[in-house]
Design a protein around this motif. Structure first.
Motif, PDB file in Angstrom:
ATOM      1  N   GLY A   1       0.846  -1.193   0.000  1.00  0.00           N
ATOM      2  CA  GLY A   1       0.000   0.000   0.000  1.00  0.00           C
ATOM      3  C   GLY A   1       0.878   1.238   0.000  1.00  0.00           C
ATOM      4  N   PRO A   2       0.236   2.414   0.099  1.00  0.00           N
ATOM      5  CA  PRO A   2       1.003   3.667   0.044  1.00  0.00           C
ATOM      6  C   PRO A   2       2.101   3.761   1.106  1.00  0.00           C
ATOM      7  N   ALA A   3       1.807   3.304   2.338  1.00  0.00           N
ATOM      8  CA  ALA A   3       2.808   3.436   3.408  1.00  0.00           C
ATOM      9  C   ALA A   3       4.026   2.562   3.124  1.00  0.00           C
ATOM     10  N   LYS A   4       3.753   1.314   2.738  1.00  0.00           N
ATOM     11  CA  LYS A   4       4.866   0.401   2.425  1.00  0.00           C
ATOM     12  C   LYS A   4       5.639   0.926   1.224  1.00  0.00           C
ATOM     13  N   ARG A   5       4.882   1.444   0.277  1.00  0.00           N
ATOM     14  CA  ARG A   5       5.520   1.935  -0.936  1.00  0.00           C
ATOM     15  C   ARG A   5       6.528   3.037  -0.593  1.00  0.00           C
ATOM     16  N   GLU A   6       6.111   3.891   0.308  1.00  0.00           N
ATOM     17  CA  GLU A   6       6.986   4.988   0.704  1.00  0.00           C
ATOM     18  C   GLU A   6       8.227   4.474   1.440  1.00  0.00           C
ATOM     19  N   ALA A   7       7.977   3.512   2.349  1.00  0.00           N
ATOM     20  CA  ALA A   7       9.112   2.950   3.096  1.00  0.00           C
ATOM     21  C   ALA A   7      10.092   2.262   2.144  1.00  0.00           C
ATOM     22  N   LEU A   8       9.546   1.537   1.166  1.00  0.00           N
ATOM     23  CA  LEU A   8      10.411   0.843   0.212  1.00  0.00           C
ATOM     24  C   LEU A   8      11.219   1.840  -0.615  1.00  0.00           C
ATOM     25  N   ALA A   9      10.566   2.946  -0.967  1.00  0.00           N
ATOM     26  CA  ALA A   9      11.252   3.951  -1.780  1.00  0.00           C
ATOM     27  C   ALA A   9      12.485   4.477  -1.052  1.00  0.00           C
ATOM     28  N   LYS A  10      12.388   4.541   0.271  1.00  0.00           N
ATOM     29  CA  LYS A  10      13.540   5.006   1.057  1.00  0.00           C
ATOM     30  C   LYS A  10      14.742   4.109   0.876  1.00  0.00           C
ATOM     31  N   MET A  11      14.462   2.845   0.575  1.00  0.00           N
ATOM     32  CA  MET A  11      15.583   1.922   0.352  1.00  0.00           C
ATOM     33  C   MET A  11      15.914   1.796  -1.133  1.00  0.00           C
ATOM     34  N   GLY A  12      15.307   2.655  -1.945  1.00  0.00           N
ATOM     35  CA  GLY A  12      15.597   2.613  -3.376  1.00  0.00           C
ATOM     36  C   GLY A  12      14.811   1.548  -4.111  1.00  0.00           C
ATOM     37  N   ILE A  13      13.771   1.000  -3.468  1.00  0.00           N
ATOM     38  CA  ILE A  13      12.964  -0.024  -4.132  1.00  0.00           C
ATOM     39  C   ILE A  13      11.689   0.618  -4.647  1.00  0.00           C
ATOM     40  N   GLU A  14      11.640   0.849  -5.960  1.00  0.00           N
ATOM     41  CA  GLU A  14      10.485   1.522  -6.544  1.00  0.00           C
ATOM     42  C   GLU A  14       9.744   0.662  -7.550  1.00  0.00           C
ATOM     43  N   THR A  15      10.464  -0.259  -8.162  1.00  0.00           N
ATOM     44  CA  THR A  15       9.835  -1.102  -9.178  1.00  0.00           C
ATOM     45  C   THR A  15       9.878  -2.564  -8.735  1.00  0.00           C
TER      46      THR A  15
ATOM     47  N   TYR B   1      16.708  -9.598   5.274  1.00  0.00           N
ATOM     48  CA  TYR B   1      16.743  -8.508   4.303  1.00  0.00           C
ATOM     49  C   TYR B   1      17.108  -7.191   4.959  1.00  0.00           C
ATOM     50  N   PRO B   2      17.645  -6.276   4.173  1.00  0.00           N
ATOM     51  CA  PRO B   2      17.793  -4.926   4.716  1.00  0.00           C
ATOM     52  C   PRO B   2      16.395  -4.352   4.895  1.00  0.00           C
ATOM     53  N   VAL B   3      16.163  -3.681   5.995  1.00  0.00           N
ATOM     54  CA  VAL B   3      14.851  -3.070   6.213  1.00  0.00           C
ATOM     55  C   VAL B   3      15.033  -1.656   6.728  1.00  0.00           C
ATOM     56  N   THR B   4      13.937  -0.925   6.731  1.00  0.00           N
ATOM     57  CA  THR B   4      13.964   0.412   7.286  1.00  0.00           C
ATOM     58  C   THR B   4      12.662   0.573   8.063  1.00  0.00           C
ATOM     59  N   ALA B   5      12.468   1.693   8.731  1.00  0.00           N
ATOM     60  CA  ALA B   5      11.266   1.870   9.548  1.00  0.00           C
ATOM     61  C   ALA B   5      10.022   1.569   8.724  1.00  0.00           C
ATOM     62  N   GLY B   6       9.102   0.802   9.300  1.00  0.00           N
ATOM     63  CA  GLY B   6       7.857   0.495   8.609  1.00  0.00           C
ATOM     64  C   GLY B   6       7.902  -0.813   7.823  1.00  0.00           C
ATOM     65  N   LEU B   7       9.057  -1.459   7.788  1.00  0.00           N
ATOM     66  CA  LEU B   7       9.169  -2.730   7.073  1.00  0.00           C
ATOM     67  C   LEU B   7       9.651  -3.810   8.031  1.00  0.00           C
ATOM     68  N   THR B   8       9.090  -5.014   7.882  1.00  0.00           N
ATOM     69  CA  THR B   8       9.544  -6.115   8.733  1.00  0.00           C
ATOM     70  C   THR B   8      10.171  -7.190   7.861  1.00  0.00           C
ATOM     71  N   GLN B   9      10.885  -8.102   8.507  1.00  0.00           N
ATOM     72  CA  GLN B   9      11.467  -9.226   7.774  1.00  0.00           C
ATOM     73  C   GLN B   9      10.375 -10.037   7.085  1.00  0.00           C
ATOM     74  N   ARG B  10       9.306 -10.271   7.843  1.00  0.00           N
ATOM     75  CA  ARG B  10       8.222 -11.074   7.275  1.00  0.00           C
ATOM     76  C   ARG B  10       7.697 -10.437   5.993  1.00  0.00           C
ATOM     77  N   PHE B  11       7.497  -9.121   6.048  1.00  0.00           N
ATOM     78  CA  PHE B  11       7.004  -8.411   4.869  1.00  0.00           C
ATOM     79  C   PHE B  11       7.978  -8.561   3.693  1.00  0.00           C
ATOM     80  N   MET B  12       9.269  -8.411   3.986  1.00  0.00           N
ATOM     81  CA  MET B  12      10.266  -8.480   2.917  1.00  0.00           C
ATOM     82  C   MET B  12      10.321  -9.878   2.309  1.00  0.00           C
TER      83      MET B  12
ATOM     84  N   LYS C   1      20.920   8.420  -9.140  1.00  0.00           N
ATOM     85  CA  LYS C   1      20.066   8.724  -8.002  1.00  0.00           C
ATOM     86  C   LYS C   1      20.870   8.747  -6.708  1.00  0.00           C
ATOM     87  N   ILE C   2      21.791   7.808  -6.600  1.00  0.00           N
ATOM     88  CA  ILE C   2      22.598   7.757  -5.398  1.00  0.00           C
ATOM     89  C   ILE C   2      23.459   9.009  -5.286  1.00  0.00           C
TER      90      ILE C   2
END
Ligand code: ADP
Ligand code: MG
Length: 726
Positions: free
Chosen positions: A20-34, A161-172, A723-724
């Motif tokens: 969803g939007p929240a996960k999408r945003e958290a993923l974007a922080k790690m450079g995961i957009e597609t 997996y590498p994670v950031t706030a809002g993401l869990t291992q299970r989700f990844m 981007k980096i």
């Protein structure tokens, strides 16, 4: 999704279920957009939960001082009980057994666990065990707890997996599974089959599946090898391609006259063989068909400045201006002083422009840059810091750009730096000795010159490796240096602020070590501030200065200058500032938590002492019990040859650091480069370079139909990199 056109890999990651939007945003922080980014979000480590043992075996291992983590299949024998032991601290306790023994199990702050566990049920427990000597009892803290069924085996090796706030291992885990499944039809092979055969690498499709869900440790390693090779190959290919595309004809900047006669006469020493070789490589470039793009590497003190000066002299003789850029004002000042001494007698004018140059003088210099430089008139050599990078610094007749220690410039500055150097001969100087393997790898992308010989008569610096028990003696030694009128550097690792980025969910509470965990991340680390305070308390008579990365640069310069002027006995610093000054009176350097440093970094630090005539010492302090860490420190002790140390570092840690620190590979950030950065196989690096050059030569534009997929991947690789940078 099936009827949409185009590649699944390029669709936004939100097309996958659960994003969803929240996960999408958290993923974007790690450079995961597609979706493709999610497929290529490689695990950062693995847990080997499949290697199960009996409690008797575990008890024996624990009695020997091992704590695991271990895995055991156990049946619950006492109903789990939960309670708050104080506000915000909940514990659940239970008992479990197998045919060889019993264990008491405790979970912290996972109140829901009591609902998941029943007496008589069997689970796979994975966690740290402890053996209580007094009560001869085994205990287990916050284990991962998975329901166990005889016939439906649990995965043995579990990715982390590498994670950031809002993401869990299970989700990844779910995310990567879905991404891999969705793109099953697009697992194209981009590596040449020749390379796959040569290195016995598996296909891309196999590697992607195995890296996410390995069947065995071996298949996981094979997958990593393949993907690391691919990263290296893509990087070298993009460099080779980039070079072919950006290589410019030298045109009017091609030097007609490369005679150094007069220069060599005023030089107060004769060049070493290595310096001579480098000078002739450089002059060969500058008198060649294409603009120079060369990196000059050599240990601290190997005499890079004289080599750069020779190039600047040749440029000046041909009516061309040279720009010399240094990362700090102090270094720029030192260069200006060296160059003026050399070039004064030759009638070649040297100007210095930094942040502290007065406006009047600055205007004068800027005006002077409009004239055609000639020997005896006009500014031929302009030295400075990033102050040279502002737009109003427009040097006409620019022919050569020398960049000293470019890795110490900021990312933005670096981009501006290379923009300035784009249409002129460019020489990057680096004290990071590049291992020969990487020199070979970079060949064809950037040219490398190595000064692998020090001028004669350099004194040897005595190196020692000690532990905390030497603290008092160390303090005594500092005092002794001060009493003899000498000075001491104390260097501490910078405390990283990002150590809590792995936000834990219940699963990670156990904070378990990982299959490929390296080093001593857990060792207590004294902050630089604490070190400075302790020293001040232990040695009240001494004048102690303290610099760290968070100080304003004016304040930093003030303390560093005070040290350089001898107004301080001891300078405590973090490596953020890399003590880039020349203080011949400093005779001792102590490095705290030495296990935290790269070998080449330590070697460079060592180059800061032994610059005067007095005997000098380099002392590494480490309490690490880790064998590899100790071996690394001993390597620094046993040799003073930076290139040798670099080879060793490469074998132990992979090329990541070199890629970061050298101009050759400056444009590639970690994100694209996670597996190759720790590739410890020099042959792989070399083969990757070989096949990249081959592909680039056979199909420079990657226009052949069989290279279409590759062209796409390379484009994606480049975009990520940009981007980096930004
Ligand atoms: P770095 O490679 O670290 O930039 P420098 O260029 O600052 O080293 O040189 C270190 C010192 O060695 C300087 O004082 C320089 O004058 C001296 N030096 C350089 N080349 C020679 C040489 N061939 N013989 C003797 N001294 C040299
Ligand atoms: Mg230098």
């Amino acid at each position: 999704m099936a009827d949409e056109k185009g590649s699944v890999l390029e669709r936004p990651v939100s097309v996958l279920k659960g994003v969803g939007p929240a996960k999408r945003e958290a993923l974007a922080k790690m450079g995961i957009e597609t979706v493709g980014d999610a497929v290529r979000c490689w695990p950062r480590a693995y847990q080997n939960r499949g290697d199960t043992r009996t409690l008797a075996e575990i008890a024996a291992l624990c009695a020997d001082g091992e704590t695991g983590p271990f895995s055991a299949i156990l049946t619950v024998s006492a109903e789990p009980k939960g309670r708050y032991i104080r506000k915000g601290m909940h514990i659940t306790t239970a008992k479990a057994f197998d045919e060889t023994g019993a264990v008491s199990v405790t979970w912290f702050n996972q109140p829901y666990i009591a609902d998941r566990i029943r007496v008589g049920e069997t689970f796979r427990f994975y966690g740290r065990f402890e053996w209580n000597v007094q009560y001869k009892r085994l205990s287990l803290n916050s284990p991962l707890t998975e329901p166990w069924k005889e016939d439906a085996a649990l995965p043995a090796i579990v990715p982390v997996y590498p994670v950031t706030a809002g993401l869990t291992q299970r989700f990844m885990i779910d995310l990567t599974a879905r991404a891999v499944e969705a793109s099953a039809g697009e697992m194209w092979e981009i590596l040449p089959s020749e390379a796959l055969e040569d290195l016995r690498l598996p296909t891309y499709a196999y590697a992607v599946r195995q890296i996410h869900r390995p069947e065995s440790v071996q298949s996981m390693e094979t997958a990593r090898r393949r993907l690391a090779f691919e990263e290296l190959w893509l990087m070298f290919l993009s460099m080779a391609k980039n070079r072919a595309e950006t290589r410019r004809r030298s045109g009017p900047l091609c030097l007609g006259n490369t005679d150094l006669g007069e220069f060599l006469r005023v030089l107060p020493f004769t060049l070493t063989g290595a310096q001579e070789r480098c000078v002739s490589e450089i002059l060969g470039d500058m008198a060649g068909e294409f603009l120079m793009n060369r990196i000059l590497t050599g240990d601290v003190g190997s005499g890079k400045t004289a080599v750069a000066a020779a190039a600047a002299y040749a440029a000046a003789k041909n009516g061309l201006r040279t720009l010399v850029m240094a990362p700090t004002e102090i270094l720029a000042n030192q260069h200006a002083e060296d160059f003026r001494k050399l070039f004064g007698p030759l009638g070649i004018r040297v100007a210095l422009l930094t942040g502290s140059t007065k406006k009047k003088e600055r205007d004068e210099i800027l005006g002077g840059l409009k004239d055609q430089p000639r020997i005896g008139a006009g500014i031929s050599i302009l030295i400075g810091t990033h102050a040279l990078l502002t737009e109003d610094v427009e040097a006409d007749s620019l022919g050569l750009c020398v960049i000293d220690e470019q890795h110490r410039f900021g990312v933005m500055q670096r981009a501006a730096l290379f923009e300035k150097a784009r249409n002129v001969h460019c020489l990057v100087m680096s004290a990071t000795p590049i291992p020969r393997t990487l020199t070979l790898a970079a060949y064809g992308m950037i040219d490398v010159s190595r000064i692998d010989e020090l001028p004669k008569g350099r004194q040897k610096i005595s190196t020692f490796v000690v532990n905390e028990s030497y603290r008092e003696r160390l303090n005594g030694f500092i005092l002794k240096q001060a009493e003899e009128g000498h000075q001491t550097y104390v260097v501490c690792p910078a405390v990283e602020d990002n150590e809590d980025t792995d936000v834990s969910d219940g699963e990670e509470m156990a904070n378990l070590p990982l299959l490929d965990a390296m080093g001593d991340a857990g060792l207590p680390m004294k902050s630089a501030k604490q070190t400075a305070e302790d020293l001040a308390a232990a040695l009240p008579g001494l004048r102690i200065g303290f610099v760290h990365g968070r100080l304003k640069s004016a304040e930093k310069d003030r303390v560093m200058n005070a040290f350089a002027e001898g107004e301080l006995d001891v300078l405590v610093s973090t490596t953020v500032i890399e003590v880039g000054v020349n203080v011949p009176n400093a005779t001792l350097m102590i490095v705290e938590n030495a296990e935290r440093f790269g070998l080449s970094q330590l070697h460079q630090l060592r180059g800061r002492v032994g610059r005067g005539t007095a005997k000098s010492y380099f002392i590494l302090v480490s309490d690490s019990k880790n064998e590899e860490a100790q071996e690394r420190l001993q390597a620094v002790k046993s040799t003073t040859d930076g290139f040798e140390i670099a080879e060793y570092d490469l074998k132990l840690r992979g090329p990541g650091d070199f890629f970061q620190e050298t101009g050759a590979i400056r444009q590639h950030g970690q994100l694209n480069f996670r597996l190759a950065a720790v590739c410890r196989d020099p042959e792989m690096i070399e083969r990757a370079s070989y096949y990249a050059r081959k592909t680039a030569e056979e199909d420079p534009g990657l226009n052949k139909p069989e290279n279409a997929r590759l062209r796409e991947r390379l484009g994606e690789f480049g975009r990520k990199t940009e981007k980096i940078q930004n």
